[in-house]
Design a protein around this motif. Structure first.
Motif, short mmCIF file in Angstrom:
data_model
loop_
_atom_site.label_atom_id
_atom_site.label_comp_id
_atom_site.label_asym_id
_atom_site.label_seq_id
_atom_site.Cartn_x
_atom_site.Cartn_y
_atom_site.Cartn_z
N THR A 67 0.83 -1.21 0.00
CA THR A 67 0.00 0.00 0.00
C THR A 67 0.86 1.25 0.00
OG1 THR A 67 -1.75 -1.15 1.21
CG2 THR A 67 -1.75 1.26 1.32
N GLN A 68 2.01 1.16 0.66
CA GLN A 68 2.87 2.34 0.82
C GLN A 68 3.50 2.80 -0.50
OE1 GLN A 68 5.45 0.90 3.96
NE2 GLN A 68 4.04 1.59 5.56
N VAL A 69 3.42 1.97 -1.53
CA VAL A 69 3.85 2.44 -2.86
C VAL A 69 2.95 3.59 -3.29
CG1 VAL A 69 4.06 1.83 -5.30
CG2 VAL A 69 4.82 0.21 -3.54
N MET A 70 1.64 3.43 -3.09
CA MET A 70 0.71 4.51 -3.43
C MET A 70 0.90 5.70 -2.50
SD MET A 70 -1.64 5.70 -5.41
CE MET A 70 -2.68 4.52 -6.29
N THR A 71 1.15 5.43 -1.22
CA THR A 71 1.41 6.52 -0.28
C THR A 71 2.59 7.35 -0.73
OG1 THR A 71 0.57 5.14 1.53
CG2 THR A 71 1.86 7.07 2.14
N ALA A 72 3.64 6.68 -1.19
CA ALA A 72 4.83 7.38 -1.67
C ALA A 72 4.54 8.19 -2.93
CB ALA A 72 5.94 6.37 -1.95
N VAL A 73 3.75 7.63 -3.84
CA VAL A 73 3.41 8.33 -5.08
C VAL A 73 2.68 9.63 -4.78
CG1 VAL A 73 1.90 8.24 -7.12
CG2 VAL A 73 3.42 6.32 -6.60
N ILE A 74 1.67 9.56 -3.90
CA ILE A 74 0.89 10.76 -3.57
C ILE A 74 1.77 11.80 -2.90
CG2 ILE A 74 -1.09 11.68 -2.32
CD1 ILE A 74 -1.78 9.81 -4.67
N ALA A 75 2.64 11.36 -1.98
CA ALA A 75 3.53 12.30 -1.28
C ALA A 75 4.51 12.95 -2.25
CB ALA A 75 4.28 11.56 -0.18
N LEU A 76 5.09 12.17 -3.13
CA LEU A 76 6.06 12.72 -4.08
C LEU A 76 5.41 13.72 -5.03
CD1 LEU A 76 8.10 9.49 -4.92
CD2 LEU A 76 9.04 11.61 -3.95
N GLU A 77 4.19 13.42 -5.47
CA GLU A 77 3.51 14.33 -6.38
C GLU A 77 2.96 15.57 -5.67
OE1 GLU A 77 2.14 11.43 -10.03
OE2 GLU A 77 0.65 11.86 -8.46
N SER A 78 2.92 15.51 -4.34
CA SER A 78 2.41 16.65 -3.56
C SER A 78 3.53 17.56 -3.06
CB SER A 78 1.61 16.14 -2.35
OG SER A 78 0.54 15.33 -2.74
N CYS A 79 4.78 17.12 -3.23
CA CYS A 79 5.89 17.86 -2.62
C CYS A 79 7.05 17.99 -3.61
CB CYS A 79 6.36 17.16 -1.35
SG CYS A 79 7.66 18.03 -0.46
N GLU A 146 -5.58 11.21 7.71
CA GLU A 146 -5.35 9.99 6.95
C GLU A 146 -6.54 9.68 6.03
OE1 GLU A 146 -3.92 5.33 7.55
OE2 GLU A 146 -4.73 6.44 9.26
N ASP A 147 -7.75 9.93 6.53
CA ASP A 147 -8.93 9.65 5.70
C ASP A 147 -8.94 10.49 4.42
OD1 ASP A 147 -9.85 7.82 7.51
OD2 ASP A 147 -11.25 9.17 8.51
N ALA A 148 -8.57 11.76 4.54
CA ALA A 148 -8.54 12.63 3.37
C ALA A 148 -7.44 12.19 2.41
CB ALA A 148 -8.34 14.08 3.78
N PHE A 149 -6.33 11.74 2.97
CA PHE A 149 -5.22 11.26 2.15
C PHE A 149 -5.62 9.99 1.39
CE2 PHE A 149 -1.22 9.04 1.33
CZ PHE A 149 -0.41 10.06 0.83
N VAL A 150 -6.37 9.12 2.07
CA VAL A 150 -6.83 7.88 1.43
C VAL A 150 -7.75 8.19 0.25
CG1 VAL A 150 -8.28 5.83 1.78
CG2 VAL A 150 -6.53 6.43 3.47
N GLU A 151 -8.52 9.26 0.34
CA GLU A 151 -9.35 9.66 -0.79
C GLU A 151 -8.48 9.97 -2.01
OE1 GLU A 151 -12.07 12.81 0.02
OE2 GLU A 151 -12.98 11.81 1.75
N LYS A 152 -7.35 10.61 -1.77
CA LYS A 152 -6.42 10.90 -2.87
C LYS A 152 -5.84 9.61 -3.44
CE LYS A 152 -4.87 15.46 -1.23
NZ LYS A 152 -3.68 16.31 -0.90
N MET A 153 -5.57 8.65 -2.57
CA MET A 153 -5.04 7.37 -3.01
C MET A 153 -6.03 6.66 -3.92
SD MET A 153 -3.43 6.11 0.64
CE MET A 153 -2.87 4.50 0.06
N ASN A 154 -7.29 6.65 -3.52
CA ASN A 154 -8.32 5.97 -4.33
C ASN A 154 -8.60 6.72 -5.63
OD1 ASN A 154 -8.98 3.62 -2.79
ND2 ASN A 154 -9.97 4.95 -1.28
N ALA A 170 -3.35 4.39 4.81
CA ALA A 170 -2.11 4.74 4.12
C ALA A 170 -0.93 3.91 4.57
CB ALA A 170 -1.80 6.23 4.34
N THR A 171 -1.12 3.11 5.62
CA THR A 171 -0.01 2.33 6.18
C THR A 171 0.14 0.95 5.55
OG1 THR A 171 -1.47 1.48 7.91
CG2 THR A 171 -0.21 3.49 8.42
N GLY A 172 -1.00 0.34 5.21
CA GLY A 172 -0.99 -1.04 4.74
C GLY A 172 -1.38 -2.03 5.82
N LEU A 173 -1.73 -1.53 7.02
CA LEU A 173 -2.16 -2.42 8.09
C LEU A 173 -3.51 -3.06 7.76
CD1 LEU A 173 -1.09 -0.33 11.22
CD2 LEU A 173 0.04 -2.34 10.23
#
Length: 455
Positions: A67-79, A146-154, A170-173
């Motif tokens: 899951t953290q692959v997507m977390t990384a993608v969103i963070a990189l594209e946001s910063c 985290e919930d708002a971030f997950v919306e970006k992931m989806n 966003a963690t993969g748990l």
């Protein structure tokens, strides 16, 4: 809104660029000569962007820390400046981790409340160690929660065509509703490899933040990649394999996605839900065994083969009214290459040729005169146009002679004859009418003349 539209456009453009040229190169799906313990797997050749092996590619599985692959993608594209922007750990943000049901699933990078790290530091911590602290900090910072971030992931998953994927954290748990497939994860991985700095971070062997020594954490923050396959001293070492992400959950098995390159061949591999233990209940890293076996098979047995050369003489096409030869050789408009497994029989490929009929001169070099289809077990590998290998000029006398039979069979002639016949009938009718009228008039004049004579 403008940012969302731009993101959609960039995603679409990236996906188009990843497509292979039509009919020039493709791939078949082969089966490796080894046991694959993972429930689902997909192997993709990066050079042509085609899947060459798959197992249960559309079976829904838990992505775990992938899951953290997507977390990384969103963070990189946001910063845009990951080495300058900082985030500070928050005790309230980390508090829910203490209540997580299966503490053995948690992966920590020893980041405490009050620790300040750059976005770049946190990305390394997350991608190398699956740090839950880093993923929570990134999600909260770039999503507001985290919930708002997950919306970006989806939203990003939808843009990438990950139709069988849903993210809930966003963690993969563990979450029963957080699911993906090997095929969807490969789509994400392909896209992630185009995101600036993703590959550098996710394929690093180790990393230590520049501030580690100053805050007394040079030991705690000496992070090493959880994928040991690039380490020559590891029993799972496989030449050419690099990082990207591992992830294990008690409920989701062992997962991994990684890259490998050897002798100019480049692959991406996703394996999901490998068993945690062997038949005797002993812990076993079946996912690493799968990766090694699949890559070794691919590098040993998969090679580029030209199945159709662009100068191959395929057949002859008859050409009517030709000046000289009454035929022309046809060849493929372009060649067709394919990744082929050397254990498969190439003679099993069928070539189905369809040629145009009633071809008339002149014919120019490159004119399309048919198609050739390459089929294997009923599956169409490619369909390529067949074109003239040379020009054929028209013979004027042959052409003119050929028109004669057609002239007598033409609809225009039929219409002309019908028109002539109709006009002839009208003419004859008119002649009869006027002749009869003439006779009547003459008879009437004679009668009148006779009456005048008697008088």
């Amino acid at each position: 809104m403008k940012k969302r539209i731009l993101a959609v456009i960039l995603t679409f453009a990236t996906c188009i660029l990843m497509l292979p040229p039509k009919n020039s190169a493709s791939a078949l799906v082969f089966t490796p000569n080894c046991t694959v313990s993972s429930e689902a797997a997909v192997l993709l050749n990066m050079d042509i962007g085609e899947i060459v092996y798959e197992k249960n590619a559309d079976m829904k599985e838990m992505p775990a820390y992938l899951t953290q692959v997507m977390t990384a993608v969103i963070a990189l594209e946001s910063c845009p400046k990951i080495s300058e922007e900082t985030i500070t750990g928050d005790a309230e943000l980390f508090a829910p981790l203490a209540n997580y049901e299966n503490q053995g699933d948690l992966r920590y990078a020893e980041i405490d409340a009050g620790d300040t790290l750059t976005v770049e530091d946190l990305l390394y911590a997350m991608m190398l160690t699956s740090s839950v602290e880093a993923s929570l900090m990134l999600a909260n910072h770039f999503g507001g929660s985290e919930d708002a971030f997950v919306e970006k992931m989806n939203e990003k998953a939808s843009q990438l065509g990950m139709t069988s994927t849903r993210f809930t954290n966003a963690t993969g748990l563990y979450s029963a509703r957080q699911v993906t497939t090997a095929r969807d994860m490969m789509k994400l991985l392909q896209y992630a490899m185009t995101v600036s700095q993703f590959e550098t971070i996710s394929c690093a062997s180790n990393y230590t933040p520049a501030t580690a020594e100053s805050v007394g954490k040079q030991g705690d923050w000496a992070w090493e990649h959880s994928n040991p396959m690039s380490n020559s001293e590891s029993e799972y070492y496989c030449a050419g394999v690099r990082g990207i992400k591992t992830g294990t959950l008690r409920e989701g098995g062992r997962n991994i996605c990684c890259k490998a390159a050897r002798d100019g061949n480049n692959y991406l591999l996703v394996c999901l839900n490998a068993p945690l233990t062997d038949a005797e209940g002993n812990s076993n890293f079946f996912h690493l065994e799968d990766v090694k076996n699949i890559f070794e098979w691919a590098f040993a047995h998969l090679t580029y083969q030209k199945l159709l050369g662009d100068n191959d003489e395929i057949d002859e096409v008859q050409v009517a009214n030709a000046d000289g030869n009454d035929f022309v050789i046809v060849k493929p408009e372009q060649g067709f290459s394919c990744i082929w497994c050397d254990t498969a029989d190439m003679d099993s490929i069928q070539q189905i040729v369809t040629l145009d009929e009633n071809v008339q001169a002149p014919v120019k070099t490159g004119d399309k005169l048919g198609t050739i289809s390459l089929k294997l077990s009923g599956e169409t590998l490619a369909e390529v146009n067949l074109v003239a290998a040379s020009s054929v000029e028209r013979s004027l006398w042959k052409y003119n002679v050929s028109l004669i039979p057609g002239f007598f069979r033409s609809s225009a002639l039929g219409k002309a004859l019908k028109t002539a016949l109709l006009l002839s009938i009208l003419y004859v009718g008119a002649c009869i009418f006027f002749f009869a009228r003439y006779k009547t008039e003459r008879k009437r004049r004679k009668q009148n003349a006779g009456k005048e004579h008697k008088a």
